[in-house]
Scaffold this motif. Structure first.
Motif, PDB file in Angstrom:
ATOM      1  N   GLY A  84       2.653   1.971  -3.523  1.00  0.00           N
ATOM      2  CA  GLY A  84       1.866   2.021  -4.422  1.00  0.00           C
ATOM      3  C   GLY A  84       1.500   0.621  -5.366  1.00  0.00           C
ATOM      4  O   GLY A  84       0.922   0.611  -6.254  1.00  0.00           O
TER       5      GLY A  84
ATOM      6  N   ASN B 243      -2.050  -1.800  -6.078  1.00  0.00           N
ATOM      7  CA  ASN B 243      -3.189  -1.684  -7.289  1.00  0.00           C
ATOM      8  C   ASN B 243      -2.521  -2.965  -8.227  1.00  0.00           C
ATOM      9  O   ASN B 243      -3.356  -3.643  -8.676  1.00  0.00           O
ATOM     10  CB  ASN B 243      -2.959  -0.427  -8.164  1.00  0.00           C
TER      11      ASN B 243
ATOM     12  N   GLU C 216       0.867  -1.189  -0.094  1.00  0.00           N
ATOM     13  CA  GLU C 216       0.196   0.004  -0.039  1.00  0.00           C
ATOM     14  C   GLU C 216       0.862   1.225   0.058  1.00  0.00           C
ATOM     15  O   GLU C 216       0.534   2.058  -0.792  1.00  0.00           O
ATOM     16  CB  GLU C 216      -0.911  -0.105   1.359  1.00  0.00           C
TER      17      GLU C 216
ATOM     18  N   ASP D  54      -8.045   5.304  -6.378  1.00  0.00           N
ATOM     19  CA  ASP D  54      -7.273   5.471  -7.522  1.00  0.00           C
ATOM     20  C   ASP D  54      -7.938   5.256  -8.674  1.00  0.00           C
ATOM     21  O   ASP D  54      -7.391   5.520  -9.964  1.00  0.00           O
ATOM     22  CB  ASP D  54      -5.919   4.551  -7.475  1.00  0.00           C
TER      23      ASP D  54
ATOM     24  N   ARG E 225      -6.923   1.793  -1.579  1.00  0.00           N
ATOM     25  CA  ARG E 225      -6.007   2.491  -2.748  1.00  0.00           C
ATOM     26  C   ARG E 225      -6.943   2.221  -4.269  1.00  0.00           C
ATOM     27  O   ARG E 225      -6.842   2.823  -5.137  1.00  0.00           O
ATOM     28  CB  ARG E 225      -4.649   2.093  -2.807  1.00  0.00           C
ATOM     29  N   GLN E 226      -7.349   0.905  -4.271  1.00  0.00           N
ATOM     30  CA  GLN E 226      -7.971   0.382  -5.534  1.00  0.00           C
ATOM     31  C   GLN E 226      -9.124   1.494  -5.740  1.00  0.00           C
ATOM     32  O   GLN E 226      -9.445   1.580  -6.840  1.00  0.00           O
ATOM     33  CB  GLN E 226      -8.275  -1.003  -5.369  1.00  0.00           C
TER      34      GLN E 226
END
Length: 276
Positions: free
Chosen positions: A87, A90, A84, A124, A120-121
């Motif tokens: 990055g 994803n 996480e 983003d 995050r998914q």
């Protein structure tokens, strides 16, 4: 009496060593994580889910595993935060979705697979494309895929996340609110979101049925879910007493060591084809 407080110069030296070592370790794990993503270094295990009234297996939760070539099996509690922060979550989340859908496509219908997705998914804007790709590559019916979103993601929900959840609902995949009972999601927030399943956190199940307060909370959560038209799944069921209590108060399905530990892809496929 002499104590460690009488040596102040030593304290900052010790304090500075550990963070540097931690950062170096994190950088090494991040590098290895990137290599594992490039070279198919991950695998999936599957935690079966059961209909409590019949103990019929109805699906499974996909759990990512990292068998490191030098360190052995690395805990998700260690590598997921690094993914996480760097990055990489994803890319890892996309791989899990594709692999989970590919495996589930070989199970007899209507057995479905549940996949955890990260904040995050969601934020983003990659999740819709990832889900669409995974379903297309596997030819899995969208109704047999469920995405699990942890309750803490919903505490400060933004318009983009709302739009993503609505779009996923339009695709036809199920949406589960995970670890429910440990956060502070308001009923007003829960009501406006397109969830189909409430997962009651294992911390609420652990002391059932002897703890009267936890029993009352679980009964209330099930009543709320039913009022909102959500199915209910209990996590972490480990004893027959817990199972019987949950059946009595209307919980539909569950998972936990009482029924099965996490299984390999081959074993979970056999689980669905085994005669009842």
């Amino acid at each position: 009496m002499v104590s460690h407080l009488s040596h102040p110069p030593l304290r900052p030296v010790r304090a500075s060593v550990t963070p540097l070592a931690d950062r170096a370790e994190s950088r090494k794990l991040e590098h290895d994580l990137r290599q594992a993503l490039l070279h198919d270094g991950f695998s999936l295990a599957f935690q079966p889910r059961y209909l409590l009234s019949t103990r019929q297996p109805i699906g499974a939760e996909a759990l990512v595993r990292w068998p490191h070539r030098k360190r052995g099996l690395i805990s998700p509690a260690l590598f997921i935060p690094i993914a996480e922060q760097s990055g990489l979550i994803n890319d890892l989340g996309g791989w899990v979705l594709r692999q989970a859908c590919r495996e589930a496509a070989g199970w007899p219908s209507p057995a479905g697979v549940s996949v955890n997705v990260s904040a995050r998914q969601l934020m983003d804007g990659v999740l819709i494309d990832q889900v669409t790709e995974a379903l297309a590559l596997s030819s899995l019916d969208p109704e047999r895929l469920e995405l699990e979103v942890t309750e803490t993601v919903l505490l400060d929900i933004c318009p983009d996340v709302l739009l993503t959840l609505a779009a996923l609902n339009d695709i036809g995949v199920g949406l589960a609110i995970d670890d429910f009972g440990i956060g502070y999601t308001s009923l007003a927030t829960l009501k406006q979101l397109p969830f189909t399943t409430m997962k009651i956190d294992r911390s609420m199940i652990r002391s059932l049925p002897r703890d009267r307060e936890d029993a009352a909370i679980v009964c209330s959560l099930i009543a709320i879910a039913q009022a909102l038209g959500l199915s209910v799944l209990a996590e972490g069921i480990e004893t027959p007493e817990q199972e019987n209590f949950l059946i009595d108060v209307g919980c539909e399905s569950g998972q936990g060591f009482l029924f099965s530990h996490a299984l390999s892809a081959e074993a979970i496929a056999a689980c669905f084809t085994r005669p009842a």
